[in-house]
Design an enzyme around this catalytic site. Structure first.
Site, PDB file in Angstrom:
ATOM      1  N   SER A 157       9.887   2.687   6.029  1.00 32.22           N
ATOM      2  CA  SER A 157       8.498   3.152   6.069  1.00 32.22           C
ATOM      3  C   SER A 157       7.824   2.694   7.355  1.00 32.22           C
ATOM      4  O   SER A 157       6.596   2.567   7.408  1.00 32.22           O
ATOM      5  CB  SER A 157       7.718   2.623   4.862  1.00 32.22           C
ATOM      6  OG  SER A 157       7.568   1.210   4.946  1.00 32.22           O
ATOM      7  N   ARG A 165       0.817  -1.209   0.000  1.00 32.75           N
ATOM      8  CA  ARG A 165       0.000   0.000   0.000  1.00 32.75           C
ATOM      9  C   ARG A 165       0.861   1.273   0.000  1.00 32.75           C
ATOM     10  O   ARG A 165       0.639   2.184  -0.790  1.00 32.75           O
ATOM     11  CB  ARG A 165      -0.922   0.016   1.228  1.00 32.75           C
ATOM     12  CG  ARG A 165      -1.981  -1.065   1.272  1.00 32.75           C
ATOM     13  CD  ARG A 165      -3.005  -0.922   0.171  1.00 32.75           C
ATOM     14  NE  ARG A 165      -3.582   0.409   0.155  1.00 32.75           N
ATOM     15  CZ  ARG A 165      -4.090   0.967  -0.957  1.00 32.75           C
ATOM     16  NH1 ARG A 165      -4.046   0.334  -2.103  1.00 32.75           N
ATOM     17  NH2 ARG A 165      -4.618   2.180  -0.905  1.00 32.75           N
ATOM     18  N   CYS A 207       2.577   5.669  10.876  1.00 36.37           N
ATOM     19  CA  CYS A 207       1.506   6.664  10.822  1.00 36.37           C
ATOM     20  C   CYS A 207       0.965   6.988  12.210  1.00 36.37           C
ATOM     21  O   CYS A 207       0.669   8.147  12.522  1.00 36.37           O
ATOM     22  CB  CYS A 207       0.383   6.175   9.907  1.00 36.37           C
ATOM     23  SG  CYS A 207      -0.393   4.613  10.407  1.00 36.37           S
ATOM     24  N   ASP A 259       9.825  -5.708  -6.148  1.00 33.07           N
ATOM     25  CA  ASP A 259       8.831  -6.470  -5.396  1.00 33.07           C
ATOM     26  C   ASP A 259       8.765  -7.859  -6.008  1.00 33.07           C
ATOM     27  O   ASP A 259       8.925  -8.023  -7.225  1.00 33.07           O
ATOM     28  CB  ASP A 259       7.452  -5.812  -5.460  1.00 33.07           C
ATOM     29  CG  ASP A 259       6.506  -6.373  -4.421  1.00 33.07           C
ATOM     30  OD1 ASP A 259       6.272  -5.679  -3.408  1.00 33.07           O
ATOM     31  OD2 ASP A 259       6.002  -7.506  -4.591  1.00 33.07           O
ATOM     32  N   THR A 304      -5.877  -3.722   7.822  1.00 32.07           N
ATOM     33  CA  THR A 304      -4.629  -3.708   7.065  1.00 32.07           C
ATOM     34  C   THR A 304      -4.347  -5.090   6.476  1.00 32.07           C
ATOM     35  O   THR A 304      -5.036  -6.070   6.769  1.00 32.07           O
ATOM     36  CB  THR A 304      -3.439  -3.304   7.961  1.00 32.07           C
ATOM     37  OG1 THR A 304      -3.124  -4.394   8.846  1.00 32.07           O
ATOM     38  CG2 THR A 304      -3.751  -2.057   8.769  1.00 32.07           C
ATOM     39  N   ASN A 329      -4.023   7.185   7.182  1.00 28.11           N
ATOM     40  CA  ASN A 329      -2.875   6.366   7.547  1.00 28.11           C
ATOM     41  C   ASN A 329      -1.938   6.083   6.376  1.00 28.11           C
ATOM     42  O   ASN A 329      -0.794   5.657   6.584  1.00 28.11           O
ATOM     43  CB  ASN A 329      -3.336   5.036   8.157  1.00 28.11           C
ATOM     44  CG  ASN A 329      -4.418   4.359   7.349  1.00 28.11           C
ATOM     45  OD1 ASN A 329      -5.544   4.852   7.269  1.00 28.11           O
ATOM     46  ND2 ASN A 329      -4.110   3.224   6.744  1.00 28.11           N
ATOM     47  N   ARG A 353      -9.209  -2.143  15.135  1.00 25.36           N
ATOM     48  CA  ARG A 353      -9.396  -2.159  13.690  1.00 25.36           C
ATOM     49  C   ARG A 353     -10.896  -2.208  13.375  1.00 25.36           C
ATOM     50  O   ARG A 353     -11.632  -3.015  13.940  1.00 25.36           O
ATOM     51  CB  ARG A 353      -8.673  -3.355  13.071  1.00 25.36           C
ATOM     52  CG  ARG A 353      -7.177  -3.368  13.374  1.00 25.36           C
ATOM     53  CD  ARG A 353      -6.470  -2.145  12.770  1.00 25.36           C
ATOM     54  NE  ARG A 353      -5.149  -1.928  13.327  1.00 25.36           N
ATOM     55  CZ  ARG A 353      -4.043  -2.509  12.885  1.00 25.36           C
ATOM     56  NH1 ARG A 353      -4.105  -3.360  11.879  1.00 25.36           N
ATOM     57  NH2 ARG A 353      -2.879  -2.235  13.441  1.00 25.36           N
TER      58      ARG A 353
END
Length: 326
Positions: A119, A11, A150, A33, A179, A311, A230
């Site tokens: 990240s 993402r 985030c 990737d 997620t 996020n 969540r």
């Protein structure tokens, strides 16, 4: 122009690709990737949260072509084997989540990259630097940087500002979209709740946010507890802080504190609003947090503070800020 590569096209990696492709100061030169490159091109073009890519994306052998720009595309499992030296890569955005320790991230340096920007929150031996809070601590000698996550980027500024009054304790609940680390249908997981169907239930999950916050704000050690709940949406988060202060305060004082911060020292990092927002309204917002003054409540020295954040979009904005600073 700084030359950028992205490792890990989940993402965050894909959103960074979209946002960097037409950046005039930062040149995206390669992505890596293990997924099939045809599938990657498809996911870059079509996104269930942010919509269809506004430009053109096509596939050619060994590359993705976006808006006429050719981006090298690799499927290498071991970062040390990537041709970062040949491509003269200045910074690798490590977005796979699999190389967040110093030893693992150093594989990119061995491959020829000059620096690595994670990240996520990395291991304890990697500097944890939150943009808008302690970015000034970055030195030219440091080659691997963690910008936090985030939730850390949302929470750090809030707690730092409130600690000017004095914090006795903090309970933080991040109501967060589901997620990729959750499941679509019930499945085994070492954290049992994470294995439940993400789109069918409100699911509390364990997080280590308090440890990151204690690294950044050592004066609050042993004063913070956190959990993430969540919820069945694909994007957006609402941070719910319950804070016991050292002294009594008022709703007006708290809101004035954050509205002033948003207009001055934290402009671009914190936003303040009293509009009656819902999570969908925050999609595409570039701030680390949006203080919702309409939901601030105070009883004596107990404060309830609510902050929204995208996020994905807010966090990738901070990563781009880091690249600009570097």
């Amino acid at each position: 122009m700084m030359r950028i590569a992205i490792n890990g096209m989940g993402r965050i990696g894909r959103l960074l690709f979209r946002r960097l492709i037409d950046n005039k100061d930062l040149e995206l030169v390669a992505v890596n990737d293990i997924m099939d490159t045809d599938n990657l091109a498809y996911l870059l073009k079509y996104d269930s949260v942010y919509g269809t890519f506004a430009g053109t994306i096509t596939r050619k052998p060994g590359a993705i072509v976006a808006n006429g720009k050719e981006i090298k595309a690799f499927q290498q499992e071991k970062p040390a084997a990537l041709p970062w030296k040949d491509l003269k890569v200045d910074v690798v955005l490590e977005c796979s989540g699999n190389f967040s320790s110093r030893a693992a991230a150093e594989q990119h340096l061995k491959a020829g990259a000059r620096k690595v920007l994670l990240s996520t929150t990395g291991s304890a031996d990697i500097p944890l630097l939150v943009y808008g809070f302690n970015q000034h601590a970055l030195t030219k000698e440091e080659t691997i940087i963690s910008p936090g996550g985030c939730m850390t980027n949302c929470s750090t500024h809030i707690l730092y500002i409130l600690n000017a009054i004095g914090i006795k304790s903090v309970q933080c609940n991040i109501l967060h979209s589901y997620t990729s680390r959750q499941e679509l249908v019930d499945a085994p997981h070492k954290q049992f709740r994470r294995g439940r169907a993400a789109a069918e239930a409100i699911i509390p999950v364990e997080i280590d946010l308090q440890h990151s916050l204690e690294r950044l704000l050592p004066a609050l050690k042993d004063k913070i507890a956190s959990v993430s709940t969540r919820v069945p949406v694909a994007n957006g988060a609402m941070a719910d802080f319950t804070i016991q202060l050292q002294q009594e305060t008022s709703r007006q004082e708290i809101n004035r504190l954050f509205s002033t911060a948003a207009e001055n020292d934290y402009k671009g990092i914190i936003e303040y609003t009293e509009d009656q927002l819902v999570s969908l309204d925050i999609k595409g917002n570039t701030h680390s947090c949006v203080i919702d003054g309409s939901l601030t409540t105070v009883v004596g020295n107990h404060v309830k503070l609510i902050a929204w954040f995208d996020n994905e979009y807010g966090f990738t904005t901070r990563m781009i800020d880091w690249l600009s600073l570097m």
